[in-house]
Write an enzyme that holds these catalytic residues in place. Structure first.
Site, PDB file in Angstrom:
ATOM      1  N   GLN A 152      46.738  40.435  42.917  1.00 42.59           N
ATOM      2  CA  GLN A 152      47.831  40.243  43.872  1.00 42.59           C
ATOM      3  C   GLN A 152      48.680  39.003  43.542  1.00 42.59           C
ATOM      4  OE1 GLN A 152      48.911  42.258  46.118  1.00 42.59           O
ATOM      5  NE2 GLN A 152      47.231  43.724  46.191  1.00 42.59           N
TER       6      GLN A 152
ATOM      7  N   CYS B 276      42.177  50.464  48.824  1.00 44.46           N
ATOM      8  CA  CYS B 276      40.952  50.923  48.169  1.00 44.46           C
ATOM      9  C   CYS B 276      39.793  51.085  49.145  1.00 44.46           C
ATOM     10  CB  CYS B 276      40.550  49.944  47.071  1.00 44.46           C
ATOM     11  SG  CYS B 276      41.819  49.746  45.818  1.00 44.46           S
TER      12      CYS B 276
ATOM     13  N   SER C 180      46.338  44.206  37.262  1.00 42.15           N
ATOM     14  CA  SER C 180      46.570  45.652  37.356  1.00 42.15           C
ATOM     15  C   SER C 180      48.058  45.956  37.221  1.00 42.15           C
ATOM     16  CB  SER C 180      46.056  46.168  38.704  1.00 42.15           C
ATOM     17  OG  SER C 180      46.330  47.539  38.851  1.00 42.15           O
TER      18      SER C 180
ATOM     19  N   GLY D  26      42.760  47.216  37.362  1.00 41.89           N
ATOM     20  CA  GLY D  26      42.122  46.025  37.911  1.00 41.89           C
ATOM     21  C   GLY D  26      40.633  46.173  38.141  1.00 41.89           C
ATOM     22  N   THR D  27      40.204  47.332  38.599  1.00 41.83           N
ATOM     23  CA  THR D  27      38.776  47.535  38.885  1.00 41.83           C
ATOM     24  C   THR D  27      37.940  47.408  37.615  1.00 41.83           C
ATOM     25  OG1 THR D  27      39.201  48.917  40.827  1.00 41.83           O
ATOM     26  CG2 THR D  27      37.059  49.172  39.758  1.00 41.83           C
TER      27      THR D  27
ATOM     28  N   HIS E   1      49.995  48.625  38.282  1.00 42.79           N
ATOM     29  CA  HIS E   1      50.808  49.263  39.327  1.00 42.79           C
ATOM     30  C   HIS E   1      51.157  48.318  40.479  1.00 42.79           C
ATOM     31  CE1 HIS E   1      47.721  50.263  42.541  1.00 42.79           C
ATOM     32  NE2 HIS E   1      46.943  49.908  41.540  1.00 42.79           N
TER      33      HIS E   1
ATOM     34  N   ASN F 173      44.061  40.020  48.988  1.00 45.11           N
ATOM     35  CA  ASN F 173      44.890  41.217  49.063  1.00 45.11           C
ATOM     36  C   ASN F 173      45.196  41.678  50.480  1.00 45.11           C
ATOM     37  OD1 ASN F 173      41.969  41.765  48.850  1.00 45.11           O
ATOM     38  ND2 ASN F 173      42.566  43.878  49.204  1.00 45.11           N
TER      39      ASN F 173
ATOM     40  N   THR G 287      40.523  55.556  22.781  1.00 40.87           N
ATOM     41  CA  THR G 287      41.913  55.621  22.320  1.00 40.87           C
ATOM     42  C   THR G 287      42.809  54.850  23.282  1.00 40.87           C
ATOM     43  OG1 THR G 287      41.511  57.798  21.352  1.00 40.87           O
ATOM     44  CG2 THR G 287      43.810  57.171  21.727  1.00 40.87           C
TER      45      THR G 287
END
Length: 384
Positions: free
Chosen positions: A180, A326, A200, A70-71, A202, A150, A238
């Site tokens: 979120q 974060c 994101s 996400g960042t 995760h 979030n 890659t």
């Protein structure tokens, strides 16, 4: 017993996702840029994931670009569009409760000569749409908002924002941080007027270290990572095949049972909120639980510092957050809660509880019982 109520920080990987990740690391481990069979096998995982994700958004496969999370997606959307459109203007608009993945690159862009306008929110996290409309100018090149906050679950009416942005300035881009919201809402960028969408892996039971950025094919965005020309020259390096394969599988799985999952989370959240309101010196922050996101509840427990309560709950196997994972190392207090105009004491006593579709009522009840025992004790200790 263990109660994991920190799903906004990260989620447990689906077992099926973990199996695909392992398979692409051990068996189908080829480089997707290689021309031989191993490479083709790996490339197929990337293509299938793009197809699965695009289907959830009703967009084209070619508009999905894989990132490290996400960042990176947010940074690329903001800096990439600023670099590509700076001749048109240097004005950008945002909100005061964005994640640092948005606020930090915007602060950097401001240092480079871009002008950033911040639209206020009220005490429940509602964005002032009238002020947003008034702020959009001829030289505005981008508007950036979250979909779901979030820290306290306020929901931005993104379709209304998209309409305002494109009616007031058709050349401006609308970027949405949906980290979120993806997997909790049906999100259709074409219908909602979203040009750039960051997600994101995760947060939706996928692997860490992978995400994607949807870029409308008509949007001008400059690549930030240069090299071998992968992903049509837009994001070199890659391809992270295990991460991408896992992300695609997680996206497909979470949207298969979306309505049922969301209903379960909302029921648990509303039950939890109702029971918490029976306790003394407890206050819910942000939107009314009925109106906020289905999976996030932010609560202040007066007279107890959030870090003290967090670790006391942790000792009982209950995992929660004192804000965004974060930025939890920062001591200045939550930017999101500060944007609501809350007092320092209220911010410093705030805890975020966040649910997922596998959260059980037993976990919630266990947490409630723990709070009933801990709060009086911790308040007495704090007064000494």
């Amino acid at each position: 017993m263990e109660a994991y109520l920190d799903n906004s920080a990260t989620t447990r990987c689906y077992e099926e996702v973990a199996e695909i990740v392992a398979k692409t690391m051990i068996e189908d481990y080829g480089n997707p840029s290689a021309m031989h069979l191993k490479g083709v096998e790996a490339e197929n995982y990337v293509k299938e994931s793009a197809k699965a994700i695009a289907k959830t958004l009703k967009v084209q496969d070619k508009e999905i670009y894989f990132t490290s999370g996400g960042t990176e997606s947010d940074n690329w959307a903001l800096i990439g569009s600023a670099l590509a459109n700076h001749r048109q203007g240097k004005h950008m608009i945002t909100t005061p409760f964005e994640h640092s993945a948005v606020s930090a690159p915007l602060a950097w862009l401001q240092e480079q000569g871009f002008e950033i306008t911040v639209i206020p929110v009220d005490e429940q996290g509602n964005l002032d749409l009238k002020k947003l409309e008034e702020a959009i100018r001829e030289d505005t090149i981008l508007v950036s908002t979250m979909f779901v906050n979030n820290e306290m679950g306020a929901v931005v009416p993104v379709e209304e924002v998209g309409k305002i942005v494109h009616e007031k300035n058709p050349k401006a881009l609308y970027h949405v941080d949906a980290i979120q919201a993806y997997g909790k809402y049906k999100i259709y960028p074409k219908k909602m007027g979203i040009d750039l969408l960051a997600v994101s892996g995760h947060k939706i039971h996928g692997p860490k270290g992978v995400g994607f950025l949807y870029i409308n094919e008509k949007a001008k965005v400059q690549p930030l990572i240069l090299g071998g020309g992968q992903q049509k020259g837009m994001r070199s390096g890659t391809d992270n095949v295990p991460g991408i394969a896992g992300l695609g599988a997680a996206a497909k799985m979470i949207y298969e049972n979306l309505d049922k999952n969301v209903e379960h989370m909302r029921e648990l959240k509303l039950y939890f909120a109702k029971e918490l309101e029976k306790l003394e010196q407890v206050e819910i922050n942000g939107p009314d639980p009925e109106k906020g996101a289905p999976h996030i509840l932010n609560v202040s427990f007066w007279g107890v510092r959030s870090e003290v309560l967090l670790h006391s709950l942790e000792d009982l196997g209950i995992y929660v957050s004192a804000g965004s994972a974060c930025s939890s190392h920062k001591r200045a207090g939550s930017a999101s809660l500060g944007a609501l105009g809350l007092s320092q004491e209220r911010k410093e006593s705030a805890i975020r509880f966040s649910f997922c579709e596998t959260t059980t009522k037993e976990e919630v009840d266990y947490t409630l019982e723990a709070l009933k025992k801990l709060l009086p004790m911790l308040r007495r200790y704090a007064r000494k």
